[in-house]
Motif scaffolding. Structure first.
Motif, PDB file in Angstrom:
ATOM      1  N   PRO A 111     -28.552 -15.788  22.232  1.00 44.52           N
ATOM      2  CA  PRO A 111     -27.491 -16.692  21.750  1.00 44.52           C
ATOM      3  C   PRO A 111     -27.618 -17.065  20.278  1.00 44.52           C
ATOM      4  N   ILE A 112     -28.853 -17.100  19.772  1.00 44.54           N
ATOM      5  CA  ILE A 112     -29.028 -17.417  18.350  1.00 44.54           C
ATOM      6  C   ILE A 112     -28.380 -16.341  17.496  1.00 44.54           C
ATOM      7  N   PHE A 113     -28.680 -15.067  17.811  1.00 45.08           N
ATOM      8  CA  PHE A 113     -28.127 -13.974  17.017  1.00 45.08           C
ATOM      9  C   PHE A 113     -26.653 -13.758  17.308  1.00 45.08           C
ATOM     10  N   GLY A 114     -26.246 -13.955  18.560  1.00 45.60           N
ATOM     11  CA  GLY A 114     -24.824 -13.824  18.889  1.00 45.60           C
ATOM     12  C   GLY A 114     -23.991 -14.861  18.158  1.00 45.60           C
ATOM     13  N   GLY A 115     -24.498 -16.089  18.138  1.00 45.71           N
ATOM     14  CA  GLY A 115     -23.788 -17.156  17.430  1.00 45.71           C
ATOM     15  C   GLY A 115     -23.736 -16.913  15.937  1.00 45.71           C
ATOM     16  N   ILE A 116     -24.865 -16.467  15.364  1.00 44.32           N
ATOM     17  CA  ILE A 116     -24.906 -16.169  13.933  1.00 44.32           C
ATOM     18  C   ILE A 116     -23.937 -15.050  13.590  1.00 44.32           C
ATOM     19  N   ALA A 117     -23.929 -13.994  14.405  1.00 41.86           N
ATOM     20  CA  ALA A 117     -23.038 -12.856  14.151  1.00 41.86           C
ATOM     21  C   ALA A 117     -21.575 -13.291  14.161  1.00 41.86           C
ATOM     22  N   CYS A 118     -21.216 -14.149  15.116  1.00 39.31           N
ATOM     23  CA  CYS A 118     -19.830 -14.634  15.197  1.00 39.31           C
ATOM     24  C   CYS A 118     -19.471 -15.471  13.976  1.00 39.31           C
ATOM     25  N   MET A 119     -20.389 -16.341  13.547  1.00 38.75           N
ATOM     26  CA  MET A 119     -20.100 -17.201  12.396  1.00 38.75           C
ATOM     27  C   MET A 119     -19.997 -16.396  11.111  1.00 38.75           C
ATOM     28  N   ILE A 120     -20.863 -15.391  10.945  1.00 44.80           N
ATOM     29  CA  ILE A 120     -20.806 -14.564   9.735  1.00 44.80           C
ATOM     30  C   ILE A 120     -19.537 -13.720   9.726  1.00 44.80           C
ATOM     31  N   ALA A 121     -19.163 -13.164  10.900  1.00 45.83           N
ATOM     32  CA  ALA A 121     -17.918 -12.381  10.989  1.00 45.83           C
ATOM     33  C   ALA A 121     -16.713 -13.264  10.682  1.00 45.83           C
ATOM     34  N   LEU A 122     -16.741 -14.484  11.195  1.00 46.27           N
ATOM     35  CA  LEU A 122     -15.651 -15.430  10.937  1.00 46.27           C
ATOM     36  C   LEU A 122     -15.616 -15.822   9.463  1.00 46.27           C
ATOM     37  N   MET A 123     -16.774 -15.979   8.867  1.00 40.86           N
ATOM     38  CA  MET A 123     -16.869 -16.269   7.437  1.00 40.86           C
ATOM     39  C   MET A 123     -16.234 -15.145   6.619  1.00 40.86           C
ATOM     40  N   HIS A 124     -16.507 -13.913   7.016  1.00 38.03           N
ATOM     41  CA  HIS A 124     -15.964 -12.735   6.318  1.00 38.03           C
ATOM     42  C   HIS A 124     -14.438 -12.727   6.352  1.00 38.03           C
ATOM     43  N   VAL A 125     -13.852 -13.169   7.469  1.00 29.91           N
ATOM     44  CA  VAL A 125     -12.393 -13.134   7.644  1.00 29.91           C
ATOM     45  C   VAL A 125     -11.713 -14.328   6.982  1.00 29.91           C
ATOM     46  N   THR A 126     -12.292 -15.522   7.131  1.00 31.32           N
ATOM     47  CA  THR A 126     -11.610 -16.742   6.697  1.00 31.32           C
ATOM     48  C   THR A 126     -11.954 -17.176   5.273  1.00 31.32           C
ATOM     49  N   ILE A 127     -13.226 -17.046   4.877  1.00 29.39           N
ATOM     50  CA  ILE A 127     -13.647 -17.438   3.521  1.00 29.39           C
ATOM     51  C   ILE A 127     -14.484 -16.294   2.920  1.00 29.39           C
ATOM     52  N   PRO A 128     -13.830 -15.178   2.598  1.00 33.67           N
ATOM     53  CA  PRO A 128     -14.552 -13.976   2.151  1.00 33.67           C
ATOM     54  C   PRO A 128     -15.401 -14.175   0.916  1.00 33.67           C
ATOM     55  N   GLN A 129     -15.002 -15.074   0.012  1.00 32.90           N
ATOM     56  CA  GLN A 129     -15.785 -15.286  -1.205  1.00 32.90           C
ATOM     57  C   GLN A 129     -17.157 -15.887  -0.852  1.00 32.90           C
ATOM     58  N   THR A 130     -17.175 -16.802   0.105  1.00 37.57           N
ATOM     59  CA  THR A 130     -18.438 -17.383   0.556  1.00 37.57           C
ATOM     60  C   THR A 130     -19.273 -16.343   1.278  1.00 37.57           C
ATOM     61  N   TYR A 131     -18.626 -15.480   2.040  1.00 33.75           N
ATOM     62  CA  TYR A 131     -19.333 -14.384   2.721  1.00 33.75           C
ATOM     63  C   TYR A 131     -20.006 -13.472   1.694  1.00 33.75           C
ATOM     64  N   ASP A 132     -19.282 -13.116   0.637  1.00 31.89           N
ATOM     65  CA  ASP A 132     -19.854 -12.259  -0.410  1.00 31.89           C
ATOM     66  C   ASP A 132     -21.059 -12.937  -1.063  1.00 31.89           C
ATOM     67  N   ASN A 133     -20.961 -14.247  -1.262  1.00 27.58           N
ATOM     68  CA  ASN A 133     -22.064 -15.001  -1.843  1.00 27.58           C
ATOM     69  C   ASN A 133     -23.290 -14.964  -0.924  1.00 27.58           C
ATOM     70  N   PHE A 134     -23.064 -15.099   0.374  1.00 26.96           N
ATOM     71  CA  PHE A 134     -24.151 -15.047   1.350  1.00 26.96           C
ATOM     72  C   PHE A 134     -24.835 -13.682   1.328  1.00 26.96           C
ATOM     73  N   ILE A 135     -24.060 -12.600   1.315  1.00 27.15           N
ATOM     74  CA  ILE A 135     -24.627 -11.246   1.299  1.00 27.15           C
ATOM     75  C   ILE A 135     -25.417 -11.021   0.015  1.00 27.15           C
ATOM     76  N   ASN A 136     -24.903 -11.519  -1.105  1.00 27.17           N
ATOM     77  CA  ASN A 136     -25.621 -11.365  -2.382  1.00 27.17           C
ATOM     78  C   ASN A 136     -26.972 -12.088  -2.338  1.00 27.17           C
ATOM     79  N   ILE A 137     -26.991 -13.281  -1.763  1.00 27.08           N
ATOM     80  CA  ILE A 137     -28.237 -14.036  -1.635  1.00 27.08           C
ATOM     81  C   ILE A 137     -29.222 -13.277  -0.754  1.00 27.08           C
ATOM     82  N   LEU A 138     -28.716 -12.739   0.361  1.00 30.79           N
ATOM     83  CA  LEU A 138     -29.565 -12.004   1.300  1.00 30.79           C
ATOM     84  C   LEU A 138     -30.170 -10.769   0.642  1.00 30.79           C
ATOM     85  N   MET A 139     -29.350 -10.029  -0.093  1.00 32.06           N
ATOM     86  CA  MET A 139     -29.824  -8.805  -0.749  1.00 32.06           C
ATOM     87  C   MET A 139     -30.821  -9.117  -1.865  1.00 32.06           C
TER      88      MET A 139
END
Length: 262
Positions: A111-139
């Motif tokens: 459930p931890i990873f399932g929940g995270i995956a859903c929130m990140i996917a939702l972030m990508h669709v609804t607030i893509p600029q924040t999603y891009d920022n998250f991926i940049n931080i991760l990389m």
């Protein structure tokens, strides 16, 4: 004794962040639901559970199938009973299969990873600029080679910047942001592990420990490079931070409602 200690350290390196995050998520969830119930009533659990519980249970089910377990019963959502159970997945497995035994750990924490995956996917669709920022931080963080105080400070600072980016003025002007926030609160309210989840995960953790112990006995653990463990933990932490951030946000919002009610 040296083999035992070494195996314990390796087990902590592989699973420690997951266990710590699970503990934090559990604490935030319990206090958040308590605050919501005292301010809004028991219907708060049903409102958040309508989305959060199916995500929780489907995560278990998908992980069970991936590790070859047979699902015998599943309930994605129901009114909480005497034990507060709002959903469940029952599964069976071959106890002679090491793969399926190890799977118990990942099924338990799914459930931890399932929940995270859903929130990140939702972030990508609804607030893509924040999603891009998250991926940049991760990389950026994944290229870290040494863990020290300055590195930890830099990582924490980057994720503090992510929180600021999530709650930027631009996002508040975006109507989809509120959809993202509501669904994320629902998911994070039910992302933590139940006692049944912890029990199942502990069985898998025991299997992981003995596998590592056998590898150490035969001198095969040298193939697990320290650098890879650092990158692994930083990558895992990057995803877990998303869950912890929204669990903390959910707690703060629940506390706000409780203060208003008081």
């Amino acid at each position: 004794m040296q083999l035992f200690i070494k195996t314990c350290v390796e087990t902590v390196n592989l699973t420690g962040m997951l266990i710590l995050a699970g503990f934090l998520l559990g604490v935030f969830r319990n206090y958040s639901l308590m605050n919501f119930q005292r301010s809004i009533g028991n219907k708060a659990v049903m409102i958040t559970g309508f989305i959060g519980v199916p995500v929780h249970e489907l995560s278990h089910a998908i992980a069970a199938l991936l590790f070859g377990h047979r699902i015998t019963a599943i309930k994605l959502f129901q009114k909480p009973g005497a034990g507060g159970v709002m959903g469940y997945v029952e599964h069976s497995y071959n106890q002679n299969s090491i793969y399926q035994q190890v799977g118990n750990f990942f099924i338990g924490i799914a459930p931890i990873f399932g929940g995270i995956a859903c929130m990140i996917a939702l972030m990508h669709v609804t607030i893509p600029q924040t999603y891009d920022n998250f991926i940049n931080i991760l990389m950026k963080n994944i290229h870290v080679e040494v863990i020290d105080s300055s590195t930890i400070t830099g990582i924490l600072h980057s994720y503090f910047g992510l929180v600021k980016n999530i709650f930027s003025a631009e996002n508040f002007q975006n109507p989809y942001f509120y959809v993202f926030l509501f669904i994320s609160i629902c998911i994070s309210s039910h992302i933590s592990l139940s006692m049944a989840d912890i029990k199942g995960a502990s069985m898998g953790l025991t299997a992981i420990f003995f596998i590592l112990l056998i590898l150490n006995i035969f001198g095969l653990s040298k193939y697990i490079q320290q650098m890879n463990l650092i990158k692994y933990n930083i990558m895992i932490t990057g995803f877990l931070v998303v869950a912890v951030i929204f669990s903390l946000i959910t707690f703060i919002i629940s506390l706000f409602f409780r203060i208003i009610k008081s």
